[in-house]
Design an enzyme around this catalytic site. Structure first.
Site, PDB file in Angstrom:
ATOM      1  N   GLY A  52     -49.301-104.009  40.265  1.00 61.12           N
ATOM      2  CA  GLY A  52     -48.957-105.434  40.123  1.00 61.12           C
ATOM      3  C   GLY A  52     -50.195-106.315  40.235  1.00 61.12           C
ATOM      4  CB  VAL A  62     -67.298 -92.673  33.163  1.00 59.61           C
ATOM      5  CG1 VAL A  62     -66.307 -93.747  33.560  1.00 59.61           C
ATOM      6  CG2 VAL A  62     -67.046 -91.367  33.905  1.00 59.61           C
ATOM      7  CB  SER A 140     -70.592 -87.068  47.734  1.00 59.85           C
ATOM      8  OG  SER A 140     -70.281 -85.950  48.547  1.00 59.85           O
ATOM      9  CG  ASN A 147     -71.908 -78.234  49.924  1.00 55.98           C
ATOM     10  OD1 ASN A 147     -72.116 -77.493  50.893  1.00 55.98           O
ATOM     11  ND2 ASN A 147     -70.704 -78.481  49.455  1.00 55.98           N
ATOM     12  CE1 TYR A 153     -69.021 -84.701  43.008  1.00 53.63           C
ATOM     13  CE2 TYR A 153     -69.744 -83.937  45.169  1.00 53.63           C
ATOM     14  CZ  TYR A 153     -68.963 -84.783  44.391  1.00 53.63           C
ATOM     15  OH  TYR A 153     -68.134 -85.701  45.001  1.00 53.63           O
ATOM     16  CB  ALA A 154     -75.766 -81.987  45.723  1.00 52.82           C
ATOM     17  CB  ALA A 155     -78.589 -83.093  41.243  1.00 56.56           C
ATOM     18  CE  LYS A 157     -70.237 -88.026  43.453  1.00 60.46           C
ATOM     19  NZ  LYS A 157     -69.554 -89.217  42.913  1.00 60.46           N
ATOM     20  CB  ILE A 186     -61.498 -87.956  50.684  1.00 57.38           C
ATOM     21  CG1 ILE A 186     -62.798 -88.609  51.188  1.00 57.38           C
ATOM     22  CG2 ILE A 186     -60.346 -88.958  50.647  1.00 57.38           C
ATOM     23  CD1 ILE A 186     -62.769 -89.168  52.587  1.00 57.38           C
TER      24      ILE A 186
HETATM   25  P1  NAP Z   1     -59.883 -87.074  41.724  1.00 57.63           P
HETATM   26  O1  NAP Z   1     -58.690 -87.097  42.604  1.00 57.63           O
HETATM   27  O2  NAP Z   1     -60.259 -85.843  40.988  1.00 57.63           O
HETATM   28  O3  NAP Z   1     -59.751 -88.298  40.691  1.00 57.63           O
HETATM   29  C1  NAP Z   1     -60.767 -88.515  39.765  1.00 57.63           C
HETATM   30  C2  NAP Z   1     -60.522 -89.805  39.021  1.00 57.63           C
HETATM   31  O4  NAP Z   1     -61.586 -89.967  38.058  1.00 57.63           O
HETATM   32  C3  NAP Z   1     -59.230 -89.797  38.245  1.00 57.63           C
HETATM   33  O5  NAP Z   1     -58.695 -91.121  38.262  1.00 57.63           O
HETATM   34  C4  NAP Z   1     -59.651 -89.424  36.839  1.00 57.63           C
HETATM   35  O6  NAP Z   1     -58.796 -90.046  35.899  1.00 57.63           O
HETATM   36  C5  NAP Z   1     -61.035 -90.075  36.764  1.00 57.63           C
HETATM   37  N1  NAP Z   1     -61.953 -89.414  35.840  1.00 57.63           N
HETATM   38  C6  NAP Z   1     -62.407 -88.126  35.881  1.00 57.63           C
HETATM   39  N2  NAP Z   1     -63.261 -87.899  34.877  1.00 57.63           N
HETATM   40  C7  NAP Z   1     -63.349 -89.068  34.186  1.00 57.63           C
HETATM   41  C8  NAP Z   1     -64.055 -89.469  33.024  1.00 57.63           C
HETATM   42  N3  NAP Z   1     -64.868 -88.636  32.364  1.00 57.63           N
HETATM   43  N4  NAP Z   1     -63.913 -90.755  32.587  1.00 57.63           N
HETATM   44  C9  NAP Z   1     -63.089 -91.612  33.232  1.00 57.63           C
HETATM   45  N5  NAP Z   1     -62.396 -91.286  34.336  1.00 57.63           N
HETATM   46  C10 NAP Z   1     -62.515 -90.038  34.797  1.00 57.63           C
HETATM   47  O7  NAP Z   1     -61.205 -87.470  42.528  1.00 57.63           O
HETATM   48  P2  NAP Z   1     -61.373 -88.158  43.965  1.00 57.63           P
HETATM   49  O8  NAP Z   1     -61.375 -87.079  44.984  1.00 57.63           O
HETATM   50  O9  NAP Z   1     -60.464 -89.311  44.111  1.00 57.63           O
HETATM   51  O10 NAP Z   1     -62.888 -88.646  43.848  1.00 57.63           O
HETATM   52  C11 NAP Z   1     -63.243 -89.963  43.477  1.00 57.63           C
HETATM   53  C12 NAP Z   1     -64.741 -90.128  43.694  1.00 57.63           C
HETATM   54  O11 NAP Z   1     -65.067 -89.860  45.047  1.00 57.63           O
HETATM   55  C13 NAP Z   1     -65.591 -89.166  42.852  1.00 57.63           C
HETATM   56  O12 NAP Z   1     -66.759 -89.824  42.413  1.00 57.63           O
HETATM   57  C14 NAP Z   1     -65.942 -88.088  43.848  1.00 57.63           C
HETATM   58  O13 NAP Z   1     -67.141 -87.433  43.497  1.00 57.63           O
HETATM   59  C15 NAP Z   1     -66.081 -88.906  45.122  1.00 57.63           C
HETATM   60  N6  NAP Z   1     -65.930 -88.110  46.339  1.00 57.63           N
HETATM   61  C16 NAP Z   1     -64.766 -87.440  46.604  1.00 57.63           C
HETATM   62  C17 NAP Z   1     -64.670 -86.693  47.784  1.00 57.63           C
HETATM   63  C18 NAP Z   1     -63.419 -85.927  48.145  1.00 57.63           C
HETATM   64  O14 NAP Z   1     -63.473 -85.189  49.140  1.00 57.63           O
HETATM   65  N7  NAP Z   1     -62.330 -86.075  47.434  1.00 57.63           N
HETATM   66  C19 NAP Z   1     -65.763 -86.633  48.666  1.00 57.63           C
HETATM   67  C20 NAP Z   1     -66.917 -87.332  48.350  1.00 57.63           C
HETATM   68  C21 NAP Z   1     -66.986 -88.073  47.197  1.00 57.63           C
HETATM   69  P3  NAP Z   1     -58.104 -89.311  34.641  1.00 57.63           P
HETATM   70  O15 NAP Z   1     -57.900 -87.875  34.991  1.00 57.63           O
HETATM   71  O16 NAP Z   1     -56.854 -90.108  34.474  1.00 57.63           O
HETATM   72  O17 NAP Z   1     -59.094 -89.508  33.532  1.00 57.63           O
END
Ligand code: NAP
Length: 245
Positions: A52, A62, A140, A147, A153-155, A157, A186
């Protein structure tokens, strides 16, 4: 003092689920008008409808610079401007060093790092003109610590952290604040595959003894986007239950 983003517009990449969705919800709750973004426009539109508050859904990949530029243009047409950019979309392709394929390296760097760079470049000009902007990059803790099995991934971030600090220095004089958040582990789809044993072992290394929730990160984003954070830029805010000190 209360977080009030009334009149602000926000673009949150990767906001169809997980951390990004919680960020979009918290910014909406604070009064901002939010652009929800995922690869599937229909899914993004569903989430925007659920939130909303005038939120709208946009489809963009992206990892494709042209798609990111088109996204920013579309959001600017719909909302007039982008005041708050949250580079949240991210993905993993984990493997040990010798097993990482070049394509998996490129995919992770293109989405997590270049996508953020292109989005910042596309939104910063308007923010500069208006002398107000907030850019928040979701990095991250592994971008700080490294890691095993996550060199790509680490590079990406760690690169995002360098990008954050450099752009913070360039844009500070225009009142554009640029910060990174470094989440720990998370509860989202990204961490859902973990076995109960792995989860218990992980929790034992976290002083707060639990994985974080998407809302734990969303609260920090709302704070950084608000006037409460108007003297904070170029920082990496670690939100990890105390795992890395
Ligand atoms: P997630 O649950 O896998 O969700 C990823 C999101 O990104 C989804 O909304 C997905 O949307 C979108 N996405 C993926 N690839 C995309 C692309 N090429 N273009 C546009 N959208 C894209 O991930 P999350 O755990 O919420 O993580 C979110 C961020 O936090 C990431 O940058 C991740 O590296 C960071 N992070 C996560 C953790 C963790 O423990 N979860 C820890 C540290 C950092 P669609 O599938 O609808 O496209």
């Amino acid at each position: 003092m209360k977080i009030d983003l009334t009149g602000r517009t926000a673009l949150v990449t990767g906001s169809t689920r997980g951390i990004g969705r919680a960020i979009a919800a918290s910014l909406t709750e604070a009064g901002a008008r939010v652009a929800v973004v995922g690869r599937d426009q229909a899914r993004a539109a569903e989430v925007a409808e659920e939130l909303g508050g005038g939120a709208l859904g946009f489809g963009a990949d992206v990892s494709d610079p042209a798609s990111v530029v088109a996204l920013v243009q579309a959001v600017e047409v719909a909302f007039g401007q982008v005041d708050i950019l949250v580079n949240n979309a991210g993905l993993t392709r984990d493997n040990l060093l010798f097993r990482i394929k070049d394509d998996d390296w490129d995919m992770v760097l293109d989405a997590n790092l270049r996508g953020a760079f292109v989005a910042i470049r596309a939104t910063a000009r308007g923010m500069m003109k208006r002398r107000w902007g907030r850019i928040i990059n979701i990095a991250s803790i592994v971008g700080i610590t490294g890691n095993k099995g996550q060199a790509n991934y680490a590079a990406s971030k760690a690169g995002l952290i360098g990008l954050t600090k450099s752009v913070a220095k360039e844009l500070g004089s225009r009142n554009i604040l640029v910060n990174a958040i470094a989440p720990g582990f998370i509860e989202t789809d990204m961490t859902a595959a973990m076995t109960p044993e792995a989860r218990a072992a992980l929790s034992s290394q976290i002083p707060l003894d639990r994985l974080g929730s998407p809302q734990d990160i969303a609260g920090m984003v709302a704070f950084l986007a608000s006037d409460l954070a108007s003297y904070i830029t170029g920082q990496v805010l670690v939100v990890d239950g105390g795992m890395v000190m």
